[in-house]
Enzyme design. Structure first.
Site, mmCIF file in Angstrom:
data_model
loop_
_atom_site.group_PDB
_atom_site.id
_atom_site.type_symbol
_atom_site.label_atom_id
_atom_site.label_comp_id
_atom_site.label_asym_id
_atom_site.label_seq_id
_atom_site.Cartn_x
_atom_site.Cartn_y
_atom_site.Cartn_z
ATOM 1 N N ASP A 79 0.803 -1.230 0.000
ATOM 2 C CA ASP A 79 0.000 0.000 0.000
ATOM 3 C C ASP A 79 0.833 1.276 0.000
ATOM 4 O O ASP A 79 0.290 2.370 0.135
ATOM 5 C CB ASP A 79 -0.937 0.018 1.211
ATOM 6 C CG ASP A 79 -2.145 -0.891 1.038
ATOM 7 O OD1 ASP A 79 -2.543 -1.116 -0.118
ATOM 8 O OD2 ASP A 79 -2.672 -1.371 2.048
ATOM 9 N N ARG A 104 -0.060 -1.765 7.589
ATOM 10 C CA ARG A 104 0.615 -0.603 6.999
ATOM 11 C C ARG A 104 1.613 0.041 7.959
ATOM 12 O O ARG A 104 2.302 1.001 7.581
ATOM 13 C CB ARG A 104 -0.407 0.438 6.554
ATOM 14 C CG ARG A 104 -1.369 -0.062 5.482
ATOM 15 C CD ARG A 104 -2.109 1.079 4.826
ATOM 16 N NE ARG A 104 -1.209 1.961 4.082
ATOM 17 C CZ ARG A 104 -1.581 3.102 3.495
ATOM 18 N NH1 ARG A 104 -2.837 3.503 3.578
ATOM 19 N NH2 ARG A 104 -0.697 3.840 2.848
ATOM 20 N N ARG A 157 -10.006 6.003 11.263
ATOM 21 C CA ARG A 157 -8.557 5.794 11.286
ATOM 22 C C ARG A 157 -7.849 6.758 12.250
ATOM 23 O O ARG A 157 -7.213 6.321 13.197
ATOM 24 C CB ARG A 157 -7.973 5.941 9.870
ATOM 25 C CG ARG A 157 -8.483 4.897 8.877
ATOM 26 C CD ARG A 157 -7.982 3.494 9.186
ATOM 27 N NE ARG A 157 -8.425 2.505 8.213
ATOM 28 C CZ ARG A 157 -7.801 2.226 7.074
ATOM 29 N NH1 ARG A 157 -6.710 2.884 6.734
ATOM 30 N NH2 ARG A 157 -8.268 1.302 6.255
ATOM 31 N N HIS A 186 -11.567 7.617 5.154
ATOM 32 C CA HIS A 186 -10.649 8.735 5.298
ATOM 33 C C HIS A 186 -11.340 10.012 4.838
ATOM 34 O O HIS A 186 -12.199 9.981 3.951
ATOM 35 C CB HIS A 186 -9.399 8.539 4.430
ATOM 36 C CG HIS A 186 -8.315 7.734 5.048
ATOM 37 N ND1 HIS A 186 -7.422 6.990 4.300
ATOM 38 C CD2 HIS A 186 -7.936 7.563 6.346
ATOM 39 C CE1 HIS A 186 -6.566 6.388 5.095
ATOM 40 N NE2 HIS A 186 -6.848 6.728 6.340
ATOM 41 N N CYS A 282 -4.978 9.935 -2.674
ATOM 42 C CA CYS A 282 -4.314 8.921 -1.848
ATOM 43 C C CYS A 282 -2.863 8.705 -2.275
ATOM 44 O O CYS A 282 -2.016 8.369 -1.457
ATOM 45 C CB CYS A 282 -5.069 7.597 -1.927
ATOM 46 S SG CYS A 282 -6.620 7.573 -1.015
#
Length: 303
Positions: A79, A104, A157, A186, A282
């Site tokens: 990612d 991550r 998150r 997000h 992103c």
């Protein structure tokens, strides 16, 4: 595929400001796990196609006059292409990320190393300008930086405690916004900054709690209001430079609203990257230099 909507006389009144981005090629991109509703490990990933789409985005930025630095990808971290989540840089001050998911978590070290080595590019220094996070934050995934305020997402998150960390580091007002729909996990898939200098934004109201919708409506009465179709196509996962808005295709209402307001829409096919739950924004971490450094760069100081 990259598509630029032809300009009109009104669009020419918009002014783009050169930006500095940090991006990571999807060399090891894959969907091996599911940490958001868009990820399905049973669906195969075409890595070559992902790289071609990412490269098209980089090329579009560079054609528009923006600087793109590359972060080296790390094997086993699929990612990393979603570089927006690695750090938040405001006026040369950097709050590093602390990822919410174990899958991550190791990405943070790669971002830390880059900022420690290349902070001179934007005026960042060791010490108070490079802050290790205490609370969980996924950086520009949940921090949208405007001219004097930072909008900060929470609910899935980033911890609200991280909002205070960014405020203390940067001296900016940080306004918390609660996300309530897991598809928009997000802030950067529910709200887009179109022009940071004039605080122009677009957002999808239903992604936010009623209280946060009220905050957005009060603070941004002229905002572009996106539809569910726009949001589900990741149309709000966009990057604006004041004139151009780089976004994926599939958000016709949003595109039309942007055109009416004088923006030039640059559509970038990110369909392969969407398998990981991310698109244009992103992939894009913005490096916002100290005011002195920004002025020097504007006057032609070598970077």
């Amino acid at each position: 595929m990259t598509t630029t909507v032809p300009s009109t006389p009104r669009r020419s009144q918009r002014r783009a400001r050169a930006r500095h981005f940090l991006m990571c090629p999807p060399t090891f991109f894959d969907v091996r796990y599911a940490i958001n509703p868009w990820m399905h490990p049973e669906v195969p990933v075409d890595r070559e196609r992902a790289l071609a789409q990412w490269s098209a985005l980089v090329a579009a930025y560079e054609r528009a006059g923006h600087r793109v630095d590359r972060l080296d990808p790390v094997p086993g971290l699929p990612d990393m292409v979603f570089a927006a989540n690695g750090a938040t840089v405001v006026d040369g001050r950097t709050l590093l990320a602390r990822f919410a998911t174990r899958q991550r978590a190791a990405e943070a070290a790669a971002h830390r190393a880059w900022h420690e080595r290349f902070g001179v590019l934007y005026g960042g220094l060791e010490g108070p300008r490079l802050a290790e996070p205490v609370a969980v934050n996924e950086a520009e995934g949940d921090f949208a930086v405007l001219s004097s305020v930072v909008l900060a997402g929470h609910g899935f998150r980033t911890s609200p405690d991280a909002h205070a960390e960014l405020a203390a580091l940067t001296g900016r007002e940080v306004v918390g916004l609660e996300l309530v729909d897991p598809r928009f996990y997000h802030l950067d898939v529910a709200l887009a900054v179109l022009d940071a200098d004039t605080d122009a934004v677009a957002y999808f109201p239903a992604a936010f709690s009623p209280a946060s919708q009220a905050v957005l409506a009060e603070r941004f009465p002229d905002a572009v209001v996106a539809t569910a179709e726009d949001a589900l196509a990741f149309g709000l996962n966009a990057v604006g430079d004041g004139r151009n808005v780089f976004l994926p295709p599939g958000a016709p209402h949003l595109r039309a609203e942007l055109e009416v307001r004088g923006f030039v829409c640059v559509e970038i096919d990110t369909s392969e990257l969407l398998l990981g739950g991310g698109s244009v924004k992103c992939c894009t971490q913005e490096i916002r230099p100290t005011p002195a450094r920004a002025t020097a760069a504007h006057e032609g100081d070598p970077r």
